[in-house]
Design a protein around this motif. Sequence first.
Motif, PDB file in Angstrom:
ATOM      1  N   MET A   1     -39.186 -53.015  74.469  1.00 45.76           N
ATOM      2  CA  MET A   1     -40.162 -53.380  73.287  1.00 45.76           C
ATOM      3  C   MET A   1     -40.611 -54.553  73.310  1.00 45.76           C
ATOM      4  SD  MET A   1     -39.187 -52.574  69.183  1.00 45.76           S
ATOM      5  CE  MET A   1     -39.954 -53.538  67.993  1.00 45.76           C
ATOM      6  N   SER A   2     -42.095 -54.353  73.253  1.00 43.62           N
ATOM      7  CA  SER A   2     -42.828 -55.830  73.268  1.00 43.62           C
ATOM      8  C   SER A   2     -43.979 -55.697  72.152  1.00 43.62           C
ATOM      9  CB  SER A   2     -43.299 -56.004  74.694  1.00 43.62           C
ATOM     10  OG  SER A   2     -42.635 -56.201  75.631  1.00 43.62           O
ATOM     11  N   ASP A   3     -44.480 -57.075  71.808  1.00 47.82           N
ATOM     12  CA  ASP A   3     -45.667 -56.940  71.152  1.00 47.82           C
ATOM     13  C   ASP A   3     -46.599 -57.021  72.094  1.00 47.82           C
ATOM     14  OD1 ASP A   3     -44.323 -57.139  68.683  1.00 47.82           O
ATOM     15  OD2 ASP A   3     -44.215 -59.451  68.806  1.00 47.82           O
ATOM     16  N   LEU A   4     -47.776 -56.433  71.549  1.00 46.80           N
ATOM     17  CA  LEU A   4     -49.255 -56.382  72.159  1.00 46.80           C
ATOM     18  C   LEU A   4     -49.830 -57.781  72.215  1.00 46.80           C
ATOM     19  CD1 LEU A   4     -51.289 -54.744  73.982  1.00 46.80           C
ATOM     20  CD2 LEU A   4     -52.407 -54.375  71.606  1.00 46.80           C
ATOM     21  N   GLY A 169     -50.862 -66.465  82.412  1.00 45.03           N
ATOM     22  CA  GLY A 169     -49.307 -67.063  82.161  1.00 45.03           C
ATOM     23  C   GLY A 169     -48.861 -65.933  81.421  1.00 45.03           C
ATOM     24  N   VAL A 170     -49.078 -64.691  81.353  1.00 41.44           N
ATOM     25  CA  VAL A 170     -48.318 -63.572  80.690  1.00 41.44           C
ATOM     26  C   VAL A 170     -47.457 -62.768  81.547  1.00 41.44           C
ATOM     27  CG1 VAL A 170     -50.011 -63.761  78.791  1.00 41.44           C
ATOM     28  CG2 VAL A 170     -50.346 -62.185  80.718  1.00 41.44           C
ATOM     29  N   ALA A 171     -46.469 -62.211  81.078  1.00 40.36           N
ATOM     30  CA  ALA A 171     -45.466 -61.270  81.808  1.00 40.36           C
ATOM     31  C   ALA A 171     -46.099 -59.868  81.600  1.00 40.36           C
ATOM     32  CB  ALA A 171     -44.249 -61.427  81.325  1.00 40.36           C
ATOM     33  N   PRO A 172     -45.938 -58.861  82.816  1.00 41.35           N
ATOM     34  CA  PRO A 172     -46.244 -57.536  82.712  1.00 41.35           C
ATOM     35  C   PRO A 172     -45.916 -56.854  81.234  1.00 41.35           C
ATOM     36  CG  PRO A 172     -45.221 -58.031  84.569  1.00 41.35           C
ATOM     37  CD  PRO A 172     -44.985 -59.136  83.718  1.00 41.35           C
ATOM     38  N   HIS A 173     -44.530 -57.267  80.704  1.00 41.50           N
ATOM     39  CA  HIS A 173     -44.118 -56.441  79.543  1.00 41.50           C
ATOM     40  C   HIS A 173     -44.781 -56.974  78.331  1.00 41.50           C
ATOM     41  CE1 HIS A 173     -41.315 -59.931  79.793  1.00 41.50           C
ATOM     42  NE2 HIS A 173     -41.917 -60.096  78.463  1.00 41.50           N
ATOM     43  N   ASP A 174     -45.794 -57.812  78.464  1.00 41.51           N
ATOM     44  CA  ASP A 174     -46.864 -58.262  77.146  1.00 41.51           C
ATOM     45  C   ASP A 174     -48.155 -57.692  77.307  1.00 41.51           C
ATOM     46  OD1 ASP A 174     -44.714 -60.010  76.027  1.00 41.51           O
ATOM     47  OD2 ASP A 174     -45.320 -61.610  77.600  1.00 41.51           O
ATOM     48  N   ALA A 191     -48.243 -52.959  89.128  1.00 45.11           N
ATOM     49  CA  ALA A 191     -47.772 -54.245  88.535  1.00 45.11           C
ATOM     50  C   ALA A 191     -46.805 -54.405  87.392  1.00 45.11           C
ATOM     51  CB  ALA A 191     -49.430 -54.965  88.041  1.00 45.11           C
ATOM     52  N   GLY A 192     -46.227 -53.452  86.795  1.00 48.00           N
ATOM     53  CA  GLY A 192     -45.352 -53.258  85.984  1.00 48.00           C
ATOM     54  C   GLY A 192     -46.010 -53.168  84.347  1.00 48.00           C
ATOM     55  N   LEU A 193     -47.110 -52.708  84.422  1.00 48.40           N
ATOM     56  CA  LEU A 193     -47.810 -53.009  82.986  1.00 48.40           C
ATOM     57  C   LEU A 193     -47.936 -51.239  82.377  1.00 48.40           C
ATOM     58  CD1 LEU A 193     -49.452 -55.154  84.338  1.00 48.40           C
ATOM     59  CD2 LEU A 193     -51.173 -54.713  82.878  1.00 48.40           C
TER      60      LEU A 193
END
Length: 252
Positions: A1-4, A169-174, A191-193
Amino acid sequence: MSDLKCILWDVDGTLADTERDGHRVAFNMAFEEAGLERRWDVPTYGELLAVTGGKERIKFDHKRLGTTPPPDDEVARLHARKTEHYQNLIASGAIPLRPGVKRLLEEAYAAGITLGIATTTTPAALDALIEHSLGGEWFDRFAVRAAGDIVPAKKPAPDIYTYAMEKLGVAPHDCLAMEDSGNGWKAASAAGLKCVVTVNDYTHAHDFSGADLVVSEFGEPEQPAVDVFDNPHDLQNLHHVTLDHLKAIMHG
Ligand code: XBP
Ligand code: MG
């Protein structure tokens, strides 16, 4: 679970239906101008979309036909002329944005969500679309514009997405990807998105198993409801795709 936190947008087929009446026509103009007999009709071009990147597509066409492709520098020259024809077509207003694209972009930008581009198309072709279809202010609103040969391996390789995320500088889960094609979906997924897919005439039969939402278009409140082909997060009220739907996908 992540924020957009970030939305990465594909361009061709996602922001606008550029392939059939834009890129394809521009390739044919370049072929004719170069004295070549080859023309790509609408169904043939659909088959050639299996390979992303215009220069790669020209070579793929030769490979399929069993003919010898011109040397790389000639392909590059032909493709450069194609890009100029494409820029002129876009400047003439021939290709509008797809429904809901500007609405979602504006809403996300106003909400402080980072926006970026991850496309295989040539930077000059992307810039023409931004300038003439979105508006010049969008050059700065996209925090990254990752395009074309900046990575050697084009979609379905994940590289263009990885490059864009590294720059931001962001991660795939973001991040959420917006795509229209099987190759685009594969690139985003590798790419994990998470990924939302808006299909079009060329891509509706592609395999999008595992995507987070598959719809006919983003749609508009005042237009008829979009067609929903896959909705694994059980999103409600999908008359059109909203920023809240995109946030719910990231939370899911
Ligand atoms: C788009 C492409 C591009 C365009 C042509 O794929 O494959 O190559 O068709 O553009 P995606 P260029 O939407 O997945 O990025 O001729 O500029 O390469
Ligand atoms: Mg695309």
